[in-house]
Design an enzyme around this catalytic site. Structure first.
Site, PDB file in Angstrom:
ATOM      1  N   GLY B  42      27.974 135.049 -62.625  1.00 56.35           N
ATOM      2  CA  GLY B  42      27.330 135.922 -63.622  1.00 56.35           C
ATOM      3  C   GLY B  42      26.655 135.177 -64.776  1.00 56.35           C
ATOM      4  O   GLY B  42      25.483 135.419 -65.063  1.00 56.35           O
ATOM      5  N   CYS B  72      28.164 139.351 -53.001  1.00 55.49           N
ATOM      6  CA  CYS B  72      28.229 139.007 -54.421  1.00 55.49           C
ATOM      7  C   CYS B  72      27.014 139.645 -55.081  1.00 55.49           C
ATOM      8  O   CYS B  72      25.880 139.436 -54.648  1.00 55.49           O
ATOM      9  CB  CYS B  72      28.189 137.482 -54.553  1.00 55.49           C
ATOM     10  SG  CYS B  72      27.898 136.872 -56.233  1.00 55.49           S
ATOM     11  N   ASN B  73      27.248 140.436 -56.132  1.00 59.14           N
ATOM     12  CA  ASN B  73      26.152 141.164 -56.764  1.00 59.14           C
ATOM     13  C   ASN B  73      25.128 140.216 -57.380  1.00 59.14           C
ATOM     14  O   ASN B  73      23.923 140.411 -57.230  1.00 59.14           O
ATOM     15  CB  ASN B  73      26.705 142.112 -57.832  1.00 59.14           C
ATOM     16  CG  ASN B  73      27.293 143.374 -57.211  1.00 59.14           C
ATOM     17  OD1 ASN B  73      26.572 144.289 -56.885  1.00 59.14           O
ATOM     18  ND2 ASN B  73      28.595 143.397 -57.017  1.00 59.14           N
ATOM     19  N   THR B  74      25.605 139.169 -58.069  1.00 57.83           N
ATOM     20  CA  THR B  74      24.680 138.244 -58.735  1.00 57.83           C
ATOM     21  C   THR B  74      23.829 137.507 -57.710  1.00 57.83           C
ATOM     22  O   THR B  74      22.606 137.416 -57.852  1.00 57.83           O
ATOM     23  CB  THR B  74      25.468 137.218 -59.573  1.00 57.83           C
ATOM     24  OG1 THR B  74      26.425 137.915 -60.383  1.00 57.83           O
ATOM     25  CG2 THR B  74      24.548 136.417 -60.462  1.00 57.83           C
ATOM     26  N   CYS B 184      30.725 146.063 -58.581  1.00 57.23           N
ATOM     27  CA  CYS B 184      31.383 144.749 -58.632  1.00 57.23           C
ATOM     28  C   CYS B 184      32.415 144.732 -57.522  1.00 57.23           C
ATOM     29  O   CYS B 184      33.151 145.710 -57.343  1.00 57.23           O
ATOM     30  CB  CYS B 184      32.061 144.532 -59.986  1.00 57.23           C
ATOM     31  SG  CYS B 184      33.141 143.077 -60.034  1.00 57.23           S
ATOM     32  N   THR B 185      32.457 143.658 -56.769  1.00 57.46           N
ATOM     33  CA  THR B 185      33.314 143.635 -55.577  1.00 57.46           C
ATOM     34  C   THR B 185      34.813 143.607 -55.898  1.00 57.46           C
ATOM     35  O   THR B 185      35.635 143.824 -55.012  1.00 57.46           O
ATOM     36  CB  THR B 185      32.957 142.422 -54.688  1.00 57.46           C
ATOM     37  OG1 THR B 185      32.998 141.240 -55.498  1.00 57.46           O
ATOM     38  CG2 THR B 185      31.572 142.588 -54.096  1.00 57.46           C
ATOM     39  N   HIS B 186      35.161 143.341 -57.170  1.00 54.13           N
ATOM     40  CA  HIS B 186      36.583 143.400 -57.539  1.00 54.13           C
ATOM     41  C   HIS B 186      37.077 144.847 -57.705  1.00 54.13           C
ATOM     42  O   HIS B 186      38.250 145.128 -57.535  1.00 54.13           O
ATOM     43  CB  HIS B 186      36.825 142.678 -58.878  1.00 54.13           C
ATOM     44  CG  HIS B 186      36.926 141.199 -58.772  1.00 54.13           C
ATOM     45  ND1 HIS B 186      35.832 140.393 -58.548  1.00 54.13           N
ATOM     46  CD2 HIS B 186      37.992 140.355 -58.865  1.00 54.13           C
ATOM     47  CE1 HIS B 186      36.216 139.131 -58.527  1.00 54.13           C
ATOM     48  NE2 HIS B 186      37.517 139.071 -58.712  1.00 54.13           N
TER      49      HIS B 186
END
Lengths: 273, 273
Positions: B42, B72-74, B184-186
Site C-alpha cells: 500500500g 492483492c488490491n494494490t 481488502c483481502t484480509h
C-alpha cells in the site's frame, strides 16, 4: 454508433435475462429475438432446436452484434459449444453461470435445480456442476406448472402460492439443499414466491442475473465494454404475434419496450447454417 | 501432471482468495507466492509495486502456470492491465470481480467500499463501478485498524466488535448503501463481524469469493478447466519468515498447508522484467 449485443430465446422467457443484462450493463444496446411462433423448444428434437437457433443467430449476425447471449436453457444445452467454436464473437449461455454461482454460494455442496421437464431430463445442470466439483450432490425437480402460471399472469395470491407449494413439495421434503438454481428463464418472475416457500435459509439463484454478470466479465475481458453513456436504444423482435409479445414484455419491464417487427425465420434457407 | 494456477499477493491477505479458489475449483492445483518480506505494498510507489509484482510473476511463470490471479488490491490497481497485455495466459485481479458482483446485487445503486488507505485513495473500486454504470453512487471508507486486528488474531469478542463498530460508524451513519464491498483481502476473515455491525439488509461482498467465481468462468471460457479428479497438491511460497506464514495459513485453512520454501525475490535481476 453502439455495437449491439444479441440475445436469443425460444420465446418470452429470455426477457428476464435481457432485463438483467440491461440493468447490469446500462450503457450497452441489446437486440432481442424471441422465436415465440415455434416456442417451446423443450419438446423438439436436437436437430430442430439447432436449426432454429442457427436461423436466429444468422439473423442477428447481420446486425453486427459483438456478443451473443443464448437466453434459453434448451438452446444452450444443444448449441452453446458449437456456436462458441464457430462464431468469431463471444457466446454465452444460461446454464454454466447458474452452476458457477451455485458453487460459490453452497456451503454444504447440496444444490437443487428446478426447470422444465426438458431441461431437467437433459441433466445439463448436474453435468455442469459435477464437472467442476465431483462431490456436489444435485436434487433436480421438473416444475411443469410454473411456465403456464407465469405466462397466464398468476404471479401472487393464494392460487399462485398453492401451485408453488405443491410443485416444490418433493424438493422441500428432502430438506438438504442450501442453494436452489432457477433453471428456467420464466422462474425469476415468481422468485419471491419460490423463496418464501423454500425458506430464507435457501439461496435462490436466478440464471438471468448470473448470466448478465458473466456477460459483463466477458465483455471486459475482451475490452469490448461500451463507453458511450448515451441512453441505448434496444430492439425487440419476435417470430410470433407482436401484440402478445409486447404485452408480456411491458409487464416484465419498467419501461415500454420497442417491439420492432415480426421476423419470418422460416424464410432463411437451410443452407444458411 | 496438473498444470497449476499461480496466485500472488503482497503477503498473507491473498490466502483468503486462495482458499476460495480451492473451494470453488477443487480439481485445480494452486501455487501461492506471498511477498511477506516486503509487505505491505500500500505505502509503496507504483514503480516499486510494479517491480515486485513482476518478480513474483516471473518466478511463477517458470512453474508453467496456466492462469495468474493477482490476489492483492494494490498490485491489481497498478499492474493488471500491463500483465493482461503482456502475458500469454489469462490474468485476473480482485477489484473488478467485486465491482461486478456489487452491480449485480445492488438494487438502489448505492454501494459502499471499505479497504486500506491505499486502495481507497486509488479510487480503483469507484472507477471500476462507474465505468460500467455512471449512475452508481459510491461511499468509500478506509479502515486502517482492520488489517492489524486480523493479523493479531482479534477475530471475535467485545474488543473486536468495538473496533469494527467504531471504524464502520461513518459508513453506517450515511445509511444509504444496500451493498458493501470488502475491498481488502484480509476483511473476509471478519466478514461475520462486519455483517453483524452493518445489518442483515446489507449485502456484504467478499472479493475473494467473486474472484474465484470469475477465475472459474475464465478457465471454462478457455477450455482450461482441470478434468483429473485426483486430489491436487497445492504449494505455498513466502519471501519472509516461513513459520510465521505457516501459522497464519494454518489458522485460515481447514487443512495444514505445505509452505515449501523461502523465495529470495531480490535476486531476480531488474532486467528480467
Amino acid at each position: 454508433m453502439k455495437q449491439p449485443i444479441g440475445v436469443i430465446d425460444s420465446g418470452v422467457g429470455g426477457l428476464t435475462v435481457a432485463r438483467e443484462l440491461m440493468r447490469q450493463l446500462p450503457k450497452e444496446t441489446f437486440i432481442y429475438l424471441g422465436d415465440t411462433k415455434r416456442c417451446p423448444y423443450g419438446p423438439r428434437s436436437e436437430e430442430e432446436v439447432r436449426a432454429f437457433t442457427w436461423q436466429m443467430v444468422n439473423y442477428l449476425l447481420k446486425k453486427d452484434i459483438k456478443m451473443l447471449v443464448i437466453a434459453c436453457n434448451t438452446a444452450t444445452a444443444y448449441t452453446l459449444e458449437e456456436l462458441q467454436e464457430t462464431l468469431h464473437i463471444p457466446v454465452i449461455g444460461v446454464i454454466e453461470p447458474g452452476a458457477r454461482a451455485a458453487i460459490k454460494f453452497s456451503q454444504n455442496r447440496r444444490i437443487g435445480v428446478i426447470g422444465t421437464e426438458g431441461t431437467i431430463e437433459s441433466e445439463a445442470y448436474p453435468n455442469a456442476l459435477v464437472s467442476i466439483d465431483q462431490k456436489i450432490r444435485v436434487n433436480s425437480l421438473a416444475c411443469p406448472p410454473f411456465v403456464p402460471m407465469v405466462e397466464e399472469g398468476t404471479l401472487s395470491g393464494p392460487q399462485a402460492e398453492k401451485i408453488v407449494a405443491e410443485t416444490l413439495k418433493p424438493l422441500k421434503d428432502m430438506n438438504h439443499i442450501d442453494t436452489l438454481i432457477l433453471g428456467c428463464t420464466h422462474y425469476p418472475i415468481i422468485k419471491d414466491l419460490i423463496q418464501q416457500e423454500m425458506g430464507t435459509h435457501i439461496q435462490v439463484i436466478s440464471s438471468g442475473e448470473e448470466t448478465a454478470r458473466e456477460a459483463s466479465l466477458i465483455l471486459a475481458y475482451h475490452k469490448a465494454l461500451e463507453v458511450d453513456e448515451a441512453q441505448p436504444q434496444h430492439e425487440f423482435y419476435t417470430t410470433g404475434d407482436i401484440e402478445k409479445f409486447r404485452l408480456v414484455a411491458n409487464n416484465w419491464f419498467d419501461e415500454p419496450v420497442r417491439v420492432l417487427k415480426f421476423v419470418e425465420l422460416e424464410h432463411v434457407p437451410s443452407s444458411a447454417y
